[in-house]
Design a protein around this motif. Structure first.
Motif, mmCIF file in Angstrom:
data_model
loop_
_atom_site.group_PDB
_atom_site.id
_atom_site.type_symbol
_atom_site.label_atom_id
_atom_site.label_comp_id
_atom_site.label_asym_id
_atom_site.label_seq_id
_atom_site.Cartn_x
_atom_site.Cartn_y
_atom_site.Cartn_z
ATOM 1 N N ASN A 193 5.367 26.590 3.881
ATOM 2 C CA ASN A 193 5.639 26.730 2.454
ATOM 3 C C ASN A 193 4.578 26.012 1.633
ATOM 4 O O ASN A 193 4.105 24.942 2.007
ATOM 5 N N THR A 194 4.203 26.618 0.512
ATOM 6 C CA THR A 194 3.245 26.009 -0.408
ATOM 7 C C THR A 194 3.836 25.969 -1.809
ATOM 8 O O THR A 194 4.738 26.746 -2.146
ATOM 9 N N ASN A 195 3.310 25.080 -2.610
ATOM 10 C CA ASN A 195 3.790 24.888 -3.970
ATOM 11 C C ASN A 195 2.591 24.528 -4.845
ATOM 12 O O ASN A 195 1.777 23.686 -4.450
ATOM 13 N N ARG B 265 -4.347 24.089 5.290
ATOM 14 C CA ARG B 265 -4.182 22.973 6.231
ATOM 15 C C ARG B 265 -4.679 23.393 7.601
ATOM 16 O O ARG B 265 -4.318 24.470 8.085
ATOM 17 N N TYR C 78 4.871 15.852 7.523
ATOM 18 C CA TYR C 78 5.639 17.031 7.122
ATOM 19 C C TYR C 78 4.940 17.777 5.983
ATOM 20 O O TYR C 78 4.737 18.976 6.051
ATOM 21 N N VAL C 79 4.552 17.044 4.949
ATOM 22 C CA VAL C 79 3.926 17.659 3.783
ATOM 23 C C VAL C 79 2.553 17.022 3.544
ATOM 24 O O VAL C 79 2.397 15.806 3.665
ATOM 25 N N GLN D 58 0.927 21.561 -2.797
ATOM 26 C CA GLN D 58 1.459 20.991 -1.574
ATOM 27 C C GLN D 58 1.615 22.078 -0.530
ATOM 28 O O GLN D 58 1.855 23.244 -0.861
ATOM 29 N N THR D 59 1.513 21.672 0.733
ATOM 30 C CA THR D 59 1.810 22.582 1.826
ATOM 31 C C THR D 59 2.615 21.845 2.880
ATOM 32 O O THR D 59 2.309 20.694 3.210
ATOM 33 N N ALA D 60 3.658 22.484 3.344
ATOM 34 C CA ALA D 60 4.545 21.865 4.327
ATOM 35 C C ALA D 60 4.256 22.419 5.721
ATOM 36 O O ALA D 60 3.620 23.473 5.867
ATOM 37 N N SER D 61 4.749 21.727 6.722
ATOM 38 C CA SER D 61 4.489 22.140 8.101
ATOM 39 C C SER D 61 5.156 23.462 8.439
ATOM 40 O O SER D 61 4.773 24.110 9.415
ATOM 41 N N GLY E 26 -0.587 17.266 0.542
ATOM 42 C CA GLY E 26 -0.821 17.836 -0.771
ATOM 43 C C GLY E 26 -1.822 17.062 -1.599
ATOM 44 O O GLY E 26 -2.417 16.083 -1.131
ATOM 45 N N THR F 224 5.529 7.940 2.422
ATOM 46 C CA THR F 224 4.492 8.575 1.630
ATOM 47 C C THR F 224 3.216 7.747 1.701
ATOM 48 O O THR F 224 3.261 6.515 1.560
#
Length: 116
Positions: free
Chosen positions: A56-58, A71, A32-33, A50-53, A35, A104
């Motif tokens: 979204n990035t953070n 990604r 899912y994530v 982080q980048t999600a599927s 990072g 994780t």
């Protein structure tokens, strides 16, 4: 299980650039994530990006505008492009993956040293 292999660390002068890569294998369909975290000597491990599927990035405030996470879904690989590097970016950088489980997983870490 997900296995992670990192590459791309090294020594760079202040103001320089590096690109880190983290290739995932195994049950990658469950990711899912993806990072990056980092840990400097004597400090706690901290989130870098982080980048999600869902796209979204953070980013940590300290790297916004300098680092870019991306990604490649076809290659199950996450990249961290690091520009305008500073000595305070020196750390061991760890790839992290979170699955829908959720579970994780961590990479082995790659050293980034910014020094003249």
């Amino acid at each position: 299980q997900v296995q992670l292999v990192e590459s791309g660390g090294g020594l760079v002068q202040p103001g320089g650039s590096l690109r880190l890569s983290c290739a995932a294998s195994g049950r990658t369909f469950s990711i899912y994530v993806m990072g990056w975290y980092r840990q400097a000597p004597g400090k706690q491990r901290e989130l870098v990006a982080q980048t999600a599927s869902d796209g979204n990035t953070n980013y940590a405030d300290s790297v916004k505008g300098r680092f870019t996470i991306s990604r490649d879904g076809a290659k199950d690989t996450v990249y961290l492009q690091m520009n305008s590097l500073k000595p305070e970016d020196t750390a061991v950088y760890y790839c992290q993956v979170v699955t829908y489980g959720p579970q994780t997983y961590w990479g082995q870490g790659t050293q980034v040293t910014v020094s003249s």
